[in-house]
Every structure is written in structure tokens, then in C-alpha cells.
Motif scaffolding. Structure first.
Motif, PDB file in Angstrom:
ATOM      1  N   GLY A  76      -3.638  -3.347   5.261  1.00 36.25           N
ATOM      2  CA  GLY A  76      -3.984  -3.926   6.556  1.00 36.25           C
ATOM      3  C   GLY A  76      -4.251  -2.915   7.646  1.00 36.25           C
ATOM      4  N   ALA A 125       7.573   5.351  12.205  1.00 39.24           N
ATOM      5  CA  ALA A 125       6.712   6.442  12.654  1.00 39.24           C
ATOM      6  C   ALA A 125       6.243   6.086  14.057  1.00 39.24           C
ATOM      7  N   CYS A 142       0.824  -1.204   0.000  1.00 36.92           N
ATOM      8  CA  CYS A 142       0.000   0.000   0.000  1.00 36.92           C
ATOM      9  C   CYS A 142       0.862   1.260   0.000  1.00 36.92           C
ATOM     10  N   ASP A 171       0.051  -1.870   7.724  1.00 35.91           N
ATOM     11  CA  ASP A 171      -0.543  -3.205   7.874  1.00 35.91           C
ATOM     12  C   ASP A 171      -1.268  -3.340   9.214  1.00 35.91           C
ATOM     13  N   LEU A 186      -4.094  -8.250  -0.768  1.00 33.38           N
ATOM     14  CA  LEU A 186      -3.357  -7.352  -1.662  1.00 33.38           C
ATOM     15  C   LEU A 186      -4.303  -6.457  -2.453  1.00 33.38           C
ATOM     16  N   ASN A 216       4.636  -7.918   4.863  1.00 30.61           N
ATOM     17  CA  ASN A 216       3.889  -9.130   4.470  1.00 30.61           C
ATOM     18  C   ASN A 216       3.828  -9.300   2.965  1.00 30.61           C
ATOM     19  N   THR A 217       3.829  -8.187   2.244  1.00 32.10           N
ATOM     20  CA  THR A 217       3.744  -8.292   0.788  1.00 32.10           C
ATOM     21  C   THR A 217       4.898  -9.128   0.240  1.00 32.10           C
ATOM     22  N   GLU A 222       9.707   3.824   6.788  1.00 26.45           N
ATOM     23  CA  GLU A 222       9.609   2.363   6.923  1.00 26.45           C
ATOM     24  C   GLU A 222      10.321   1.919   8.199  1.00 26.45           C
ATOM     25  N   ASP A 273       0.511  -0.422  14.945  1.00 25.56           N
ATOM     26  CA  ASP A 273       0.821   0.958  15.382  1.00 25.56           C
ATOM     27  C   ASP A 273      -0.179   1.959  14.806  1.00 25.56           C
TER      28      ASP A 273
HETATM   29  C1  FAD Z   1       2.456 -15.689   4.093  1.00 23.69           C
HETATM   30  C2  FAD Z   1       1.420 -14.751   3.516  1.00 23.69           C
HETATM   31  C3  FAD Z   1       0.932 -14.975   2.241  1.00 23.69           C
HETATM   32  C4  FAD Z   1      -0.031 -14.110   1.701  1.00 23.69           C
HETATM   33  N1  FAD Z   1      -0.440 -14.307   0.407  1.00 23.69           N
HETATM   34  C5  FAD Z   1      -1.299 -13.405  -0.143  1.00 23.69           C
HETATM   35  C6  FAD Z   1      -1.641 -13.497  -1.519  1.00 23.69           C
HETATM   36  O1  FAD Z   1      -1.120 -14.319  -2.270  1.00 23.69           O
HETATM   37  N2  FAD Z   1      -2.557 -12.605  -2.018  1.00 23.69           N
HETATM   38  C7  FAD Z   1      -3.110 -11.637  -1.233  1.00 23.69           C
HETATM   39  O2  FAD Z   1      -3.930 -10.866  -1.728  1.00 23.69           O
HETATM   40  N3  FAD Z   1      -2.751 -11.497   0.054  1.00 23.69           N
HETATM   41  C8  FAD Z   1      -1.851 -12.338   0.612  1.00 23.69           C
HETATM   42  N4  FAD Z   1      -1.460 -12.171   1.908  1.00 23.69           N
HETATM   43  C9  FAD Z   1      -1.933 -10.976   2.617  1.00 23.69           C
HETATM   44  C10 FAD Z   1      -1.124  -9.763   2.123  1.00 23.69           C
HETATM   45  O3  FAD Z   1       0.245 -10.096   2.121  1.00 23.69           O
HETATM   46  C11 FAD Z   1      -1.362  -8.532   3.000  1.00 23.69           C
HETATM   47  O4  FAD Z   1      -2.742  -8.320   3.128  1.00 23.69           O
HETATM   48  C12 FAD Z   1      -0.699  -7.310   2.358  1.00 23.69           C
HETATM   49  O5  FAD Z   1       0.663  -7.581   2.114  1.00 23.69           O
HETATM   50  C13 FAD Z   1      -0.835  -6.084   3.226  1.00 23.69           C
HETATM   51  O6  FAD Z   1      -0.157  -5.026   2.585  1.00 23.69           O
HETATM   52  P1  FAD Z   1       0.201  -3.704   3.388  1.00 23.69           P
HETATM   53  O7  FAD Z   1       0.824  -2.770   2.449  1.00 23.69           O
HETATM   54  O8  FAD Z   1      -0.989  -3.280   4.155  1.00 23.69           O
HETATM   55  O9  FAD Z   1       1.239  -4.192   4.489  1.00 23.69           O
HETATM   56  P2  FAD Z   1       2.752  -4.713   4.346  1.00 23.69           P
HETATM   57  O10 FAD Z   1       3.074  -5.165   3.006  1.00 23.69           O
HETATM   58  O11 FAD Z   1       2.960  -5.656   5.479  1.00 23.69           O
HETATM   59  O12 FAD Z   1       3.589  -3.401   4.609  1.00 23.69           O
HETATM   60  C14 FAD Z   1       3.482  -2.696   5.826  1.00 23.69           C
HETATM   61  C15 FAD Z   1       4.804  -2.037   6.112  1.00 23.69           C
HETATM   62  O13 FAD Z   1       4.625  -1.130   7.205  1.00 23.69           O
HETATM   63  C16 FAD Z   1       5.782  -1.151   8.014  1.00 23.69           C
HETATM   64  N5  FAD Z   1       5.458  -0.611   9.329  1.00 23.69           N
HETATM   65  C17 FAD Z   1       4.732  -1.165  10.335  1.00 23.69           C
HETATM   66  N6  FAD Z   1       4.660  -0.327  11.382  1.00 23.69           N
HETATM   67  C18 FAD Z   1       5.347   0.800  11.031  1.00 23.69           C
HETATM   68  C19 FAD Z   1       5.643   2.041  11.673  1.00 23.69           C
HETATM   69  N7  FAD Z   1       5.230   2.297  12.925  1.00 23.69           N
HETATM   70  N8  FAD Z   1       6.394   2.950  11.014  1.00 23.69           N
HETATM   71  C20 FAD Z   1       6.850   2.708   9.750  1.00 23.69           C
HETATM   72  N9  FAD Z   1       6.613   1.553   9.098  1.00 23.69           N
HETATM   73  C21 FAD Z   1       5.854   0.623   9.725  1.00 23.69           C
HETATM   74  C22 FAD Z   1       6.191  -2.617   8.014  1.00 23.69           C
HETATM   75  O14 FAD Z   1       7.534  -2.748   8.373  1.00 23.69           O
HETATM   76  C23 FAD Z   1       5.887  -3.010   6.564  1.00 23.69           C
HETATM   77  O15 FAD Z   1       7.033  -2.837   5.750  1.00 23.69           O
HETATM   78  C24 FAD Z   1      -0.514 -13.027   2.466  1.00 23.69           C
HETATM   79  C25 FAD Z   1      -0.005 -12.802   3.746  1.00 23.69           C
HETATM   80  C26 FAD Z   1       0.960 -13.636   4.263  1.00 23.69           C
HETATM   81  C27 FAD Z   1       1.520 -13.359   5.630  1.00 23.69           C
END
Ligand code: FAD
Length: 448
Positions: free
Chosen positions: A411, A162, A17, A196, A430, A45-46, A37, A226
Motif C-alpha cells: 500500500g 519509523a 510486504c 501501507d 495482497l 491490514n494483512t 513496526e 507516513d
Molecule cells: C478488511 C480488509 C480485507 C481485505 N481483504 C483482502 C483480500 O482478501 N485480498 C487482498 O488481496 N487484499 C485484501 N485487502 C487489502 C490488503 O489487506 C492490503 O492491500 C494489504 O494488506 C497491504 O499490505 P501491506 O504490507 O502494504 O500493509 P499492511 O499489511 O497493512 O502492513 C503495514 C504495516 O506497516 C506498519 N506501519 C505503518 N506506519 C508505520 C511506521 N511509520 N513505522 C513502522 N511501521 C509502520 C503498520 O503498523 C502495519 O503493520 C483487504 C483489506 C482490508 C482492510
């Protein structure tokens, strides 16, 4: 409030995201975007996901003669989740999905292909897009990071968590970050929460998502909730906090997963007595987790044959499971039953050697030796509840209306899978992350 520095857009979190938001905002003309980050070393998780991208109405589907559309995709999601209240958001995300999947191919060079061999319960047509070679999320994250690095408008600030929101006169005007051993105040025209969910935060799980407590966790350590906590502190509403993405084919001994396509390839699940207890391919793999946990010992044995194995190995998660030694092979049913201390006739009936009189009906097809088997349990991959947003990704207040200056996606925002783990459709995670990044970023150009 005096800020240490200012940016037009401050993004919290550099996953799906966050990076999508930043790239779209830069493309829309935002002069300065900073992604803060927490830790790329711990990861997002991505990058550990399978990167299965659900999208309806893409050119790959058209080439394969599959009649799909964002509307059909949305209807399938709502029919599985039963959550009509999220219909507007689901419509907006499904409309974005084919656009960004095509953008991945055309602008990032991601080798997109349709996962025609990736059937999932609740999807009325093949709709998951993946990469040629099935390398999982790492490859897509690398491509996104490359694009972020090349952008002169985006700064990716790693190892800089953050720590909170800055508010002034009922608007969000910036964030605080932990930088160089101290706290810095960063002013921002818009703040986007893309950090997330809270799968790695046991206290939050216990408070909001008790069904997930004690499950094997398959996500990253950075998902500590957070952003959701700060949002709640600022008066934001939350939704679907009891929801999570579960997985019914987690191998607890190795922490890896089996391919969710196995049930569609003829794989069967049996309990500790060797008896089938579920119509495996009728369940989404998230819902399957709860069903497996209800069996004796909270586990079940997944059994499949060589034909299923050949197809299932075309996935990064099955290759990881194999590498970790997650499953064993047996010459025939007798050898498997003996090794598992199960009754031979019971196992034979379960794998289709004899007609099953069970209400479940016979398995998809009779399995033939050699057989493969792994003990599996119900795990949690990510939470699916979070800050209530509108279809533009604006964070909504519990008291009504939007909180000016604040957006959330992925998330950190309320998911589109309803209130439990049963309503998750494959690809929803995703979809919410890339979809909201696509939608939010486009609004954050210079003239917002
Ligand atoms: C093993 C596994 C397999 C999956 N397979 C799929 C799939 O095939 N298809 C699908 O649609 N979904 C899948 N999912 C779900 C999907 O991965 C997540 O829903 C998606 O990655 C969430 O994206 P995001 O950008 O919200 O979070 P993320 O990609 O997790 O990114 C969040 C980022 O925020 C950072 N962060 C956290 N707190 C802070 C803070 N206080 N300050 C700064 N940075 C911070 C973290 O370090 C991280 O880098 C899977 C999940 C897992 C665990």
C-alpha cells in the motif's frame, strides 16, 4: 551523518510486504535485516484481510483442470483497471504470485486451497487462493511472523515507528525511528517502505482521495500514510492517489462485511423502495460501493436465501457478520417487506418471484424463504495510490530516474487498479504487497 546503528536492509512496516521482503532478503543472503513496526497490537491490514490470494498458473488450479497463467491474470487485471501504464508492474507481480503462493504452502505450511467457490467479477477463471477453514489473514500473518522469528538474520522491532528518511548526496542512507523515548538514526544499505497506505488519515484522504472521504472505514488505524509522505518529501513521484479498495457490502451498523460471493449465489440488492437497481454480479465489489452510495440514504438492502447462506458462510467475514448480528432472517418475502416498510409486490419482483421487466433482467434465480437481509453501504478498506515504482520496486523521482537506496511495495507504492475504486480486481491488494516483497527482497542479498 553518524548512525546509532547500521543494518543492511531496513524495512518500515511488518505486514505482508515488510515480512515477505525481509524473509526473501535473508534468504538471498542479506546479513542483517531489521523490520521496524509501529504496533502489532494495532495491527496490519494483512491480518484483518480475507487473505484471498490472486495467482494465475498454480498447481491447485492445474489439479482442478483450470487453464490459467500469469499472463492471463495480468490481462484480466488490466482489462478491469484500464491502466496500461502499469502493465510492466502487473506482469512482474503476476509472475511472482504463483511462486509465493506455492512457497506459503511448501515453506510456511499454509493450508492453501483454491477458492473455486469465490467467483469475482473480472476474473475469467477461478483464481483466488485461500486457506482450508477460511480463517482469514490472521493465520497467514502468524505463519510469517514465525518464519521471521526463526531467522537469525532478521530482527522484528515492534512498537518502534519509523519517523522519516535519512538522505545523503541524493541517496537514501537510512531512517529515523522513535525508540526508547528518543529518536535513533539507523543506517541502511537499502530502505524498504512497506507501511501501507493512508486510509486512516483523513487529511490525506481529503487532499488526494476525496471520493473516499466520509465512507465507513474497514481498515486498521496504522495506515496513516507516513511512508508516502516521506517519499513525497524526498522528491518521489506518486501515482493513482485517487484510487482505493472500496467495498459495496459493508454493514455500517456492525462494521463488518458480507461475502462478495453473495451476488453470484443469487443474492440481490434493492433500494429503499425494494427495487433492484444493479446487475449485482457484473460489478467488482469495490465498484459496487460507489453504486450503493448513489442510492437514497447511501445504502441498499442485500437479500439472500438459505441456499446462498450455506455457501456464503464458508468465509471468516460472513462468520464475523453473523456473530455481530449484521443480518436478520425472515420467513418469507411478505415478512421481509413488512419489516422494511417496503411494497410486497416490488420486493417479490426483485427477488424473482415474478418476472422482472427491469432492464437489468431477472435475478440469477428466484429466492425462496426463509430470507436473510442486511442494510449495506459503500466503504473503504485501503487506499491504492502511493509512491511511483518500477517493476523492481525502486522508488522513482518526480524529476525522473530512481531514488538510490529506496524501495516501496504494498500500500505504500502506487497500486495496480488505475485511478479510481472501480478498477480494483479482487486480490490486487495482497498481490502488490506479497508480490513486491518477493521481488524487492530477492535483490537485497549481499552483492546488490
Ligand atoms: C478488511 C480488509 C480485507 C481485505 N481483504 C483482502 C483480500 O482478501 N485480498 C487482498 O488481496 N487484499 C485484501 N485487502 C487489502 C490488503 O489487506 C492490503 O492491500 C494489504 O494488506 C497491504 O499490505 P501491506 O504490507 O502494504 O500493509 P499492511 O499489511 O497493512 O502492513 C503495514 C504495516 O506497516 C506498519 N506501519 C505503518 N506506519 C508505520 C511506521 N511509520 N513505522 C513502522 N511501521 C509502520 C503498520 O503498523 C502495519 O503493520 C483487504 C483489506 C482490508 C482492510
Amino acid at each position: 551523518m553518524t548512525f546509532d546503528y547500521d543494518v543492511d536492509v531496513a524495512v518500515v512496516g511488518g505486514g505482508a510486504c515488510g515480512m515477505m521482503t525481509a524473509l526473501r532478503a535473508a534468504e538471498a543472503g542479506a546479513p542483517s535485516v531489521a523490520i521496524f513496526e509501529k504496533s502489532t497490537r494495532q495491527g496490519c491490514n494483512t491480518q484483518f484481510s480475507s487473505a484471498s490470494l490472486a495467482a494465475g498458473g498454480t498447481r491447485w488450479q492445474a489439479e482442478a483442470g483450470i487453464d490459467d497463467s500469469p499472463q492471463r491474470h495480468a490481462a484480466d487485471i488490466l482489462s478491469v483497471s484500464g491502466d496500461r501504464s502499469s502493465a510492466d508492474i502487473v506482469d512482474a507481480l503476476c509472475a511472482a504470485a504463483p511462486c509465493y503462493v506455492e512457497w506459503f504452502a511448501d515453506c510456511l505450511g499454509h493450508p492453501v486451497e483454491l477458492g473455486a467457490d469465490m467467483p469475482r467479477a473480472g476474473q475469467s477463471v477461478p483464481r483466488l487462493h485461500t486457506d482450508r477453514g477460511r480463517q482469514g489473514g490472521g493465520r497467514l500473518v502468524e505463519l510469517l511472523r514465525g518464519a521471521v522469528e526463526r531467522s537469525e538474520r532478521i530482527a522484528f522491532v515492534d512498537n518502534t515507528p519509523a519517523t522519516g528518511l535519512v538522505e545523503s548526496r541524493s541517496s537514501v542512507t537510512g531512517i529515523t525511528v522513535a525508540e526508547q523515548g528518543g529518536t535513533r538514526h539507523v543506517g541502511a544499505g537499502s530502505v524498504v517502505l512497506a507501511a501501507d497506505g493512508f486510509g486512516a488519515n483523513q487529511e490525506m484522504l481529503a487532499a488526494y482521495c476525496p471520493d473516499a472521504v466520509g465512507r465507513v472505514y474497514g481498515g486498521v488505524s496504522t495506515s496513516t500514510g507516513d511512508a508516502i509522505s516521506w517519499g513525497i518529501g524526498a522528491g518521489a513521484a506518486v501515482s493513482n492517489m485517487t484510487a482505493f479498495l472500496g467495498h459495496g457490502l459493508m454493514v455500517p451498523s456492525t462494521g463488518t462485511r458480507l461475502n462478495p460471493a453473495l451476488p453470484f449465489l443469487g443474492g440481490v440488492l434493492v433500494d429503499s423502495s425494494g427495487k433492484r437497481f444493479v446487475d449485482e454480479s457484473a460489478q467488482g465489489y469495490s465498484k459496487l460501493g460507489s453504486i450503493v452510495l448513489r442510492q437514497t440514504g447511501g445504502r441498499a438492502l442485500m437479500i439472500w436465501d438459505r441456499q446462498a447462506m450455506e455457501a456464503a458462510m464458508n468465509s471468516e467475514l460472513m462468520r464475523e457478520s453473523k456473530g455481530a448480528g449484521a443480518f436478520r432472517s425472515f420467513d418469507d418475502v411478505q415478512a421481509l417487506a413488512t419489516a422494511m416498510s417496503m411494497d410486497h409486490a416490488t420486493v417479490a419482483a426483485s427477488v424473482g418471484g415474478e418476472l422482472s421487466e427491469s432492464a437489468l433482467g431477472p435475478p440469477l434465480r428466484a429466492l425462496e424463504g426463509p430470507l436473510f437481509a442486511a442494510w449495506v453501504t459503500g466503504g473503504i478498506l485501503t487506499t491504492q495510490g502511493g509512491l511511483t515504482v518500477d517493476p523492481h520496486g525502486r522508488v522513482l523521482l518526480a524529476s525522473g530516474g530512481a531514488l538510490p537506496g529506496l524501495f516501496a511495495g504494498g500500500g505504500s507504492a502506487a497500486g495496480i487498479s488505475g485511478p479510481s475504486c472501480d478498477g480494483y480486481s479482487s486480490g490486487n491488494g495482497l498481490l502488490s504487497a506479497f508480490g513486491f516483497g518477493w521481488i524487492i527482497g530477492a535483490q537485497l542479498g549481499p552483492h546488490r
